[in-house]
Design a protein around this motif. Structure first.
Motif, short mmCIF file in Angstrom:
data_model
loop_
_atom_site.label_atom_id
_atom_site.label_comp_id
_atom_site.label_asym_id
_atom_site.label_seq_id
_atom_site.Cartn_x
_atom_site.Cartn_y
_atom_site.Cartn_z
N LEU A 158 -15.82 -0.88 5.05
CA LEU A 158 -16.73 -0.33 6.05
C LEU A 158 -16.56 1.18 6.16
CD1 LEU A 158 -18.78 -1.00 8.28
CD2 LEU A 158 -16.87 -1.15 9.86
N LEU B 147 -17.75 3.18 2.91
CA LEU B 147 -19.21 3.19 2.72
C LEU B 147 -19.91 3.95 3.85
CD1 LEU B 147 -19.83 -0.35 1.25
CD2 LEU B 147 -20.00 1.82 0.09
N LEU B 148 -19.37 3.82 5.08
CA LEU B 148 -19.93 4.59 6.20
C LEU B 148 -19.84 6.08 5.94
CD1 LEU B 148 -18.92 3.22 9.71
CD2 LEU B 148 -21.15 3.87 8.90
N LEU C 295 -22.33 7.12 3.41
CA LEU C 295 -23.67 7.18 4.00
C LEU C 295 -23.83 8.43 4.84
CD1 LEU C 295 -24.70 3.67 5.34
CD2 LEU C 295 -25.91 5.09 3.72
N HIS C 296 -22.78 8.75 5.61
CA HIS C 296 -22.85 9.90 6.50
C HIS C 296 -23.00 11.19 5.71
CE1 HIS C 296 -22.10 12.59 9.82
NE2 HIS C 296 -21.19 13.18 9.08
#
Lengths: 257, 237
Positions: free
Chosen positions: B193, B196-197, B200-201
């Protein structure tokens, strides 16, 4: 049982260590910014952060963003709680449905749904709608799963006893199923609330137009680190307040059944 | 009318539900919804092989897996060290567990911009953010595992003359193993998590060329390749 003198002393010592740890951190932070020349862009002076924090509170500039985030949270949680309780109750009515759907929900729950955010933004736009949809999806699963667990695993003897004493469906629900299931359901609602809050703030930091998460990223990109620290502290405080509130409600609900 | 055959095998019905949902998605995507936004699962599956021909995807996969591996290893190492340091002494546990619990309870996404600020936009910030998600579960489970050891075992080991290292090796570790593995599973979810977060950010910080899987998801979206987006996501799991 009243704590003995030794226990009280030990607890006092633990508290002292905790406070000392926090003070040491603050002093280190202060020294790093004043003596050791850490760039204020990376680590702003704690005094400046405190002043900015105070400014945020007194000028009320947070109200707009706070309102956006809280509105998203309330709508998302309402949708998730409503649908989660409904679906969970329906599924829990038959042992067969539980066996079919529970592993399915548990499987989806273990996938980090926040990674679908780009898809949500594509479908619902950059505004609050995508955050509401994402928050509702994420918090649906713990609520539905705990509702299934609560209603589905009520002890059979209790149900049979109530039935044999001639309880109607409504009475069975009111006096047997609900009291037995409520603690588990409330836990599910609390978990759902927490993950909804987290995912909404998280998706705001990734892609949004307004909200507390958006404000933090906005300040970070503007290199206003002190104000960003102040906002982070503000968001953490808001999250802590909301979580305590919900935990208190949960404890209250448990006592009152 | 359901036969007793399906009644005995819930997984048949479970697969039927999944197939039904996929069929609904297919129908909806073909006839009701703008194909710009949702593409039918049949086309998603058909475009899976072309996914690996995409320029940069193998490199992106490699970067993400490397970040995941490093973040996981660091989480386990740091979590184990802190967990043992805090868990083995009741006084340290009482003093520092509340602080760790407090940190665990704060939403880490709010400080994601800080990670980018400190560790840059490269793999380091993703690894650091992954570690920040992964090491708390390890600390919690190690402390819980150490706490459950019966004091009599420690006392008897010591009275038989075991040294500190031997106590660790023969008493504490064997007792910690079940909860430690549960913690590693939780940590893996957390690391996935977190990494990948962060990817993405960072992509939304207007840096779309960086080769990583999360970046691919973001970049796809900007190109409105809903179809490829879905299959990239499948590949991510």
């Amino acid at each position: 049982m009243t704590p003995s003198r030794d226990q009280r002393e030990a607890r006092l010592a633990s508290r002292a260590v905790q406070v000392a740890f926090l003070i040491a951190l603050l002093v280190l932070w202060y020294l790093a910014t004043t003596r050791w020349r850490v760039s204020p862009l990376l680590l702003p002076n704690p005094v400046v952060v405190l002043r900015d924090f105070w400014n945020i509170l007194t000028t009320g500039e947070f109200i707009g963003d706070l309102r956006v985030t809280l509105t998203e949270l309330v709508i998302a949680f309402t949708i998730a709680a409503g649908s989660g309780l409904f679906v969970g109750y329906l599924v829990s009515r038959s042992q067969y449905c539980i066996q079919v759907f529970e592993p399915l929900f548990a499987g989806i729950y273990s996938v980090p749904i926040i990674l679908f955010l780009p898809l949500y933004v594509l479908l619902f736009g950059l505004g609050p709608a995508s955050k509401i949809a994402l928050g509702a999806t994420i918090s649906f699963f713990p609520i539905a799963l705990n509702t299934i667990a609560g209603f589905g695993y009520v002890e059979r003897t209790l149900v049979i006893a109530a039935r044999s004493m001639g309880a109607s469906d409504l009475q069975l629900f009111r006096f047997v199923l609900l009291p037995a299931a409520l603690p588990v359901i409330l836990t599910g609602m609390r978990m759902g609330f927490t993950v909804a809050l987290l995912s909404i703030i998280g998706s705001e930091t990734i892609a949004s137009l307004a909200g507390l998460g958006h404000r933090i990223v906005y300040l970070a990109e503007g290199m206003e680190t002190a104000a960003m620290f102040a906002y982070i502290a503000f968001v953490v405080a808001i999250a802590a307040i909301l979580n305590t509130l919900v935990s208190a409600l949960e404890a209250r609900g448990r006592r009152r059944r | 009318m359901m036969t007793s055959h399906t009644m005995q095998r819930p997984w048949v019905a479970r697969i039927a539900v999944v197939v039904l949902l996929l069929a609904l998605w297919e129908v909806a995507a073909r006839w009701w919804v703008d194909p710009m936004f949702v593409s039918p699962p049949s086309r998603v599956v058909a475009s899976l092989p072309t996914l690996f021909d995409t320029r940069g995807l193998p490199a992106a996969l490699r970067v993400t897996f490397w970040e995941l591996a490093v973040a996981f290893a660091l989480s386990v190492a740091i979590g184990l060290a802190i967990g043992l340091a805090v868990g083995l002494q009741p006084f340290a546990r009482k003093s520092f567990m509340p602080i760790i619990l407090l940190l665990y309870g704060t939403p880490q996404v709010t400080i994601l911009p800080l990670f980018v600020l400190y560790f840059g936009i490269g793999p380091a910030s993703k690894i650091a953010f992954g570690v920040s998600h992964g090491f708390f579960p390890i600390v919690m489970t190690v402390v819980a595992g150490v706490q459950n050891i019966k004091p009599i075992l420690l006392t008897s080991a010591r009275s038989m003359g075991a040294r500190r290292g031997q106590i660790l090796r023969y008493v504490i570790f064997p007792h910690m193993i079940p909860s430690f593995f549960a913690g590693m599973r939780l940590a893996m979810t957390g690391v996935l998590l977190g990494v990948l977060l962060a990817e993405l950010h960072v992509i939304h910080a207007e840096l779309r060329s960086y080769p990583a899987l999360g970046a691919h998801l973001g970049a796809r979206r900007h190109g409105h390749h809903a179809k490829r987006d879905c299959s990239a996501r499948r590949a991510a799991f």
